[in-house]
Write an enzyme that holds these catalytic residues in place. Structure first.
Site, PDB file in Angstrom:
ATOM      1  N   GLN A   1       0.838  -1.195   0.000  1.00 34.99           N
ATOM      2  CA  GLN A   1       0.000   0.000   0.000  1.00 34.99           C
ATOM      3  C   GLN A   1       0.874   1.246   0.000  1.00 34.99           C
ATOM      4  O   GLN A   1       1.552   1.544   0.986  1.00 34.99           O
ATOM      5  CB  GLN A   1      -0.935   0.015   1.220  1.00 34.99           C
ATOM      6  N   HIS A  20      -8.178   0.713   9.882  1.00 32.98           N
ATOM      7  CA  HIS A  20      -7.431   0.066   8.792  1.00 32.98           C
ATOM      8  C   HIS A  20      -8.105  -1.237   8.376  1.00 32.98           C
ATOM      9  O   HIS A  20      -8.529  -2.030   9.215  1.00 32.98           O
ATOM     10  CB  HIS A  20      -6.009  -0.214   9.282  1.00 32.98           C
TER      11      HIS A  20
END
Length: 229
Positions: A89, A168
């Site tokens: 990411q 998250h």
């Protein structure tokens, strides 16, 4: 140079399903709410289920566990199947879309696709490294535009693009006899032990429970399952 930021995606099956169907995944499989991890509540999820997505709070407890785990697994050299699709990411607040991509990419053998953004993205990134997949996502305007549209459709007001969000998304999938945690902010997939397509849901729920047990005073956990419609 600062990394790009997206608007966070809401943990909402209706929003996520609209997102993936718009990109070309056929609705024979869908994301569903998981209302709890005990057997009776897990039994409410349509079967079979092929992936779980967990949304959890990022705090000092999580960061310490992540650091300790990273050091331990670099020494232990865990087994990771070469067939696991994993991407890093690079984009801030993109964990929801990356979790969705992890869930879908590792289940292409059971999911169905029309021609569209997803099919193209998965074909083009199939043989890339985790780092190259992350770089490719940064340049894929089709997926970023679809993410942006979906992020605006949640039940709560969308945060600002550059706002620091302490929640998250990660995904859990079964691949080649093991259950894997896929988190683009980690160095590699995490092998959580043996599993099967028949026991995946129970096994993944057990790993999700371990996240909650590390932070018993925290209530901001939500889970979605990718399962038959």
């Amino acid at each position: 140079m600062s990394r790009p930021h997206w608007i966070p995606l809401e943990s909402n099956p209706e929003v996520v399903n609209k997102f993936v169907f718009g990109m070309g995944m056929k609705p024979s499989w869908q994301f569903h709410d998981v209302f709890g991890l005990d057997p009776d509540l897990l039994a409410m999820i349509p079967q079979p289920a092929c992936a779980l997505m967990l949304l959890f709070p990022v705090n000092e407890k999580h960061r310490q566990h992540k650091s300790d785990e990273d050091e331990r697994l670099k020494k232990e050299e865990q087994h990771v199947s070469k067939n696991v699709y994993f991407m890093k990411q690079n984009i801030g607040n993109a964990c929801g879309t990356i979790g969705v991509l992890h869930a879908i990419a590792n289940n292409q053998d059971v999911l169905d696709f029309d021609d569209g953004y997803l099919k193209t993205f998965l074909a083009k990134t199939k043989d890339m490294s985790a780092e190259k997949r992350a770089e490719y996502l940064e340049t894929d305007e089709s997926i970023s535009d679809a993410h942006e549209a979906s992020a605006q459709e949640g039940q709560t007001a969308a945060p600002q693009r550059d706002e620091s969000v302490d929640l998250h998304f990660i995904a859990f999938v079964h691949k080649d006899g093991h259950i894997y945690e896929l988190d683009g902010t980690k160095s590699f997939p995490i092998n959580h032990g043996k599993s099967s397509s028949e026991t995946f849901l129970k096994d993944a729920a057990k790993v999700c429970q371990s996240f909650m047990e590390r932070d018993p005073g925290e209530m901001r956990f939500t889970i979605m399952a990718l399962a038959k419609a």
